[in-house]
Design a protein around this motif. Sequence first.
Motif, PDB file in Angstrom:
ATOM      1  N   ARG A   1       6.768 -15.250 -11.906  1.00 44.28           N
ATOM      2  CA  ARG A   1       5.830 -14.399 -12.629  1.00 44.28           C
ATOM      3  C   ARG A   1       6.380 -12.666 -11.364  1.00 44.28           C
ATOM      4  N   ILE A   2       6.085 -12.103 -12.511  1.00 42.66           N
ATOM      5  CA  ILE A   2       6.194 -10.324 -12.260  1.00 42.66           C
ATOM      6  C   ILE A   2       5.434  -9.696 -12.052  1.00 42.66           C
ATOM      7  N   LEU A   3       4.760  -9.546 -10.762  1.00 41.75           N
ATOM      8  CA  LEU A   3       3.764  -8.325 -10.496  1.00 41.75           C
ATOM      9  C   LEU A   3       4.308  -7.068  -9.901  1.00 41.75           C
ATOM     10  N   THR A   4       3.720  -5.810 -10.505  1.00 38.75           N
ATOM     11  CA  THR A   4       3.884  -4.351 -10.258  1.00 38.75           C
ATOM     12  C   THR A   4       2.960  -4.753  -9.182  1.00 38.75           C
ATOM     13  N   VAL A   5       3.204  -3.164  -8.545  1.00 33.62           N
ATOM     14  CA  VAL A   5       2.682  -2.397  -7.504  1.00 33.62           C
ATOM     15  C   VAL A   5       1.727  -2.270  -7.595  1.00 33.62           C
ATOM     16  N   HIS A   6       1.286  -1.740  -9.117  1.00 35.65           N
ATOM     17  CA  HIS A   6      -0.236  -1.981  -9.686  1.00 35.65           C
ATOM     18  C   HIS A   6      -1.289  -2.972  -9.628  1.00 35.65           C
ATOM     19  N   GLN A   7      -0.463  -4.419 -10.596  1.00 32.50           N
ATOM     20  CA  GLN A   7      -1.143  -5.183 -10.355  1.00 32.50           C
ATOM     21  C   GLN A   7      -1.581  -6.016  -9.490  1.00 32.50           C
ATOM     22  N   VAL A   8      -0.677  -5.483  -8.317  1.00 31.13           N
ATOM     23  CA  VAL A   8      -1.088  -6.502  -6.879  1.00 31.13           C
ATOM     24  C   VAL A   8      -2.147  -6.346  -6.093  1.00 31.13           C
ATOM     25  N   THR A   9      -2.009  -4.423  -6.111  1.00 31.02           N
ATOM     26  CA  THR A   9      -3.269  -3.799  -5.302  1.00 31.02           C
ATOM     27  C   THR A   9      -4.640  -3.225  -6.716  1.00 31.02           C
ATOM     28  N   THR A  10      -4.051  -3.617  -7.239  1.00 31.41           N
ATOM     29  CA  THR A  10      -5.838  -4.413  -8.353  1.00 31.41           C
ATOM     30  C   THR A  10      -6.531  -5.340  -7.556  1.00 31.41           C
ATOM     31  N   ILE A  11      -5.836  -6.579  -7.671  1.00 29.21           N
ATOM     32  CA  ILE A  11      -6.283  -7.963  -7.488  1.00 29.21           C
ATOM     33  C   ILE A  11      -6.554  -8.009  -6.517  1.00 29.21           C
ATOM     34  N   PHE A  12      -5.708  -6.811  -5.107  1.00 30.11           N
ATOM     35  CA  PHE A  12      -6.465  -6.995  -4.012  1.00 30.11           C
ATOM     36  C   PHE A  12      -7.939  -6.760  -4.071  1.00 30.11           C
ATOM     37  N   LEU A  13      -7.930  -5.810  -4.246  1.00 25.10           N
ATOM     38  CA  LEU A  13      -9.445  -3.778  -4.455  1.00 25.10           C
ATOM     39  C   LEU A  13     -10.395  -5.620  -5.459  1.00 25.10           C
TER      40      LEU A  13
ATOM     41  N   THR B   1       0.174  10.619   3.737  1.00 24.25           N
ATOM     42  CA  THR B   1       1.602  11.099   3.666  1.00 24.25           C
ATOM     43  C   THR B   1       1.542  10.558   1.727  1.00 24.25           C
ATOM     44  N   PHE B   2       0.523  10.717   1.649  1.00 20.80           N
ATOM     45  CA  PHE B   2       0.330   9.917  -0.131  1.00 20.80           C
ATOM     46  C   PHE B   2       0.164  11.406  -1.194  1.00 20.80           C
ATOM     47  N   SER B   3       1.067  11.129  -2.130  1.00 13.99           N
ATOM     48  CA  SER B   3       1.679  12.469  -2.506  1.00 13.99           C
ATOM     49  C   SER B   3      -0.007  12.381  -3.670  1.00 13.99           C
TER      50      SER B   3
ATOM     51  N   ARG C   1       0.532  -1.562   0.009  1.00 16.09           N
ATOM     52  CA  ARG C   1       0.242   0.461   0.176  1.00 16.09           C
ATOM     53  C   ARG C   1       1.091   1.955  -0.146  1.00 16.09           C
ATOM     54  N   ASN C   2       1.564   1.344   0.996  1.00 17.85           N
ATOM     55  CA  ASN C   2       2.701   2.955   1.080  1.00 17.85           C
ATOM     56  C   ASN C   2       3.868   2.677  -0.163  1.00 17.85           C
ATOM     57  N   LEU C   3       2.870   1.710  -1.048  1.00 13.54           N
ATOM     58  CA  LEU C   3       4.443   2.048  -1.901  1.00 13.54           C
ATOM     59  C   LEU C   3       3.744   2.551  -3.962  1.00 13.54           C
ATOM     60  N   ILE C   4       2.444   2.049  -3.483  1.00 12.61           N
ATOM     61  CA  ILE C   4       1.638   2.821  -4.959  1.00 12.61           C
ATOM     62  C   ILE C   4       2.059   4.235  -5.162  1.00 12.61           C
ATOM     63  N   GLY C   5       2.057   3.786  -6.217  1.00 14.13           N
ATOM     64  CA  GLY C   5       2.666   4.973  -7.193  1.00 14.13           C
ATOM     65  C   GLY C   5       3.711   5.667  -6.829  1.00 14.13           C
ATOM     66  N   LYS C   6       4.865   4.850  -6.692  1.00 12.29           N
ATOM     67  CA  LYS C   6       6.058   5.345  -6.127  1.00 12.29           C
ATOM     68  C   LYS C   6       7.440   4.413  -7.459  1.00 12.29           C
ATOM     69  N   LYS C   7       8.536   5.697  -7.820  1.00 12.26           N
ATOM     70  CA  LYS C   7       9.056   4.449  -8.581  1.00 12.26           C
ATOM     71  C   LYS C   7      10.456   3.472  -7.086  1.00 12.26           C
ATOM     72  N   PHE C   8      10.617   2.949  -7.801  1.00 12.22           N
ATOM     73  CA  PHE C   8      12.033   1.885  -7.011  1.00 12.22           C
ATOM     74  C   PHE C   8      12.882   2.825  -6.876  1.00 12.22           C
ATOM     75  N   SER C   9      13.557   4.046  -7.469  1.00  7.66           N
ATOM     76  CA  SER C   9      14.180   4.171  -6.726  1.00  7.66           C
ATOM     77  C   SER C   9      13.594   5.316  -5.542  1.00  7.66           C
TER      78      SER C   9
END
Length: 577
Positions: free
Chosen positions: A131-143, A157-159, A70-78
């Motif tokens: 399988r490689i799942l991006t944070v976006h895909q993980v959030t979509t599955i959860f919702l 803290t969300f931007s 959840r805290n990584l949604i919309g963030k870059k890896f860097s």
Amino acid sequence: MHPSPSFALLSRDGELTSLGQEGLAESIANEDGERQIACAIAFQGEEMYIGNQAKQQLVKNSANTITGFRNLIGKKFSEIPSPSQGNLIQHDDDVPAYKVEVLAPAPSPLPSSAPASAAATPRSEPIPTTRILTVHQVTTIFLKSLIQGAVITIPPTFSETQIEALDAAATEAGVKVYQFLEEAGAVVAATSADAALHPDRTQLIVDLGSSSLSLFVVSVREGLGHVLGEYSTTNVAADQIDDKLISFFGADFTKKYKIELDKRAETKLRLAIEHTKRTLSASPGAATCSVESLKDGYDYTGSVNRLRFDMLARPVYTAVASAITNLLSSLKIDPYEIDEIVYVGGTSCLPGLDEHLVASFSETVSTPFSMGTVVGGGIGDPTTLLARGCAIQAAMIAQIPHDEDFAEIRKAFARGGDVDAPVLARSLGLYFPQDNAESLHVPVLLKETLLPARRIVNVDITLTEASKQFGFELWEVEEGIRIEKVKPPKVEYSDDEGDEEEEEEIEEKHKEVKRVALLGAQTGEALLGIKTKGAGPDKDKWFTTVEALVQVSTSGEVTVQVKEIGEGGAVLSIHLS
């Protein structure tokens, strides 16, 4: 009459709440009685687990379990400070992703031209694959697995980029988002209808989450909230209390069996202490922590009482109290001006935290503990507060008509549709002069009230038998805290206990109201005064009851009308532009 709709809503912590036909927000418990759904997804072979079932996979299947996304949604890896989860990797274009092992379906057999055989064809087995799942895909599955429509709370803290990513994931999952609501807004929506509290009050919201601490100071005025200030930090979090407990039980296990714990054993303990903390929240006695085969086949059962637990957690309690003090100081608000403390999150259910914090506030401050509403999914339950606020907010939005007359109102709830409403800079009060007595002060509009505002109050006024004159004054007033030094009660000592020592004076704080500026005054003759009869203290005194209406526009225009209640009563008014 059509029944009111039923909603299922999701807060940022994964809590689900329904709003039934009676209009009451009620948190939905699963078959285990839990009202919070862990933000976790796990893959085991061909199976996928979501929520609390996925969290249990951390022990034997941690490499294929995803948490904290959840805290990584919309963030870059860097942008991630220190990636702590082992299966978190950098994907294309600096996108954070998770690497998991799953079983893919076996390929379909190729068509054969040979005649069919009567022998049974062996079943093709699934093929292990990565399988490689991006944070976006993980959030979509959860919702997608939980709900079809929601008001979703967002942490401070969300931007804006993270909110956009969450919105995109919800849309892809088929979830209709009514509104992305700030946590303070959800709290006000959930608590503003509490009849046990004054409609005009100042709230302190304490959200002690697993990875961060968020504080809000909100002025609540007749159900409308205005955030006075907020503070967030990742340096104070509930996980620090878990770490203390794990160290405590780990040291006990090592002392008994001379075996050091590894990461897997600590994960088992981390899951088990959730029950330990719930027990400490609900009972004053000791709580146990039991884990089967904690390490090398040894079972473990330990216990901790509330006193020992509070000693372990005291550094976190102190850090929370210090953050509150700093926030109130920056806003120039005395702790005695706080009328209510609202807790958010499961860790906030701990009685020791409440006892540590309330010591700095007035004895009359309201908390879920003092009101007895801290557990059971009720109005003060910190574990369900945000979800219930979302449910109430969604019900209100859904009832707004879709015609053009309400287009501006609906736009205000959409993303980017925030409305900047002015607030009252200083409180307004009415003073009614009384014969042979001090003026009767009636607070009407408190500072930080959102404009436009309108208030109506009824007041009984004492009259003189000779003139029947009455009047009122409109003042700008200022609330403050008066400090009075008093000596403590004298303690009698016996001769054996030595000489008496003079006790130091202690400070007592009292709320006070000072008149700052007179805005206007009016006098008139009462036409509906009555004389009391009987043997009470008010015998033979004259009274009249008036209704005072005060309105303040967004431009600052003030209108006051005071009229006697009843047909043909006197009417006095003031208009200030």
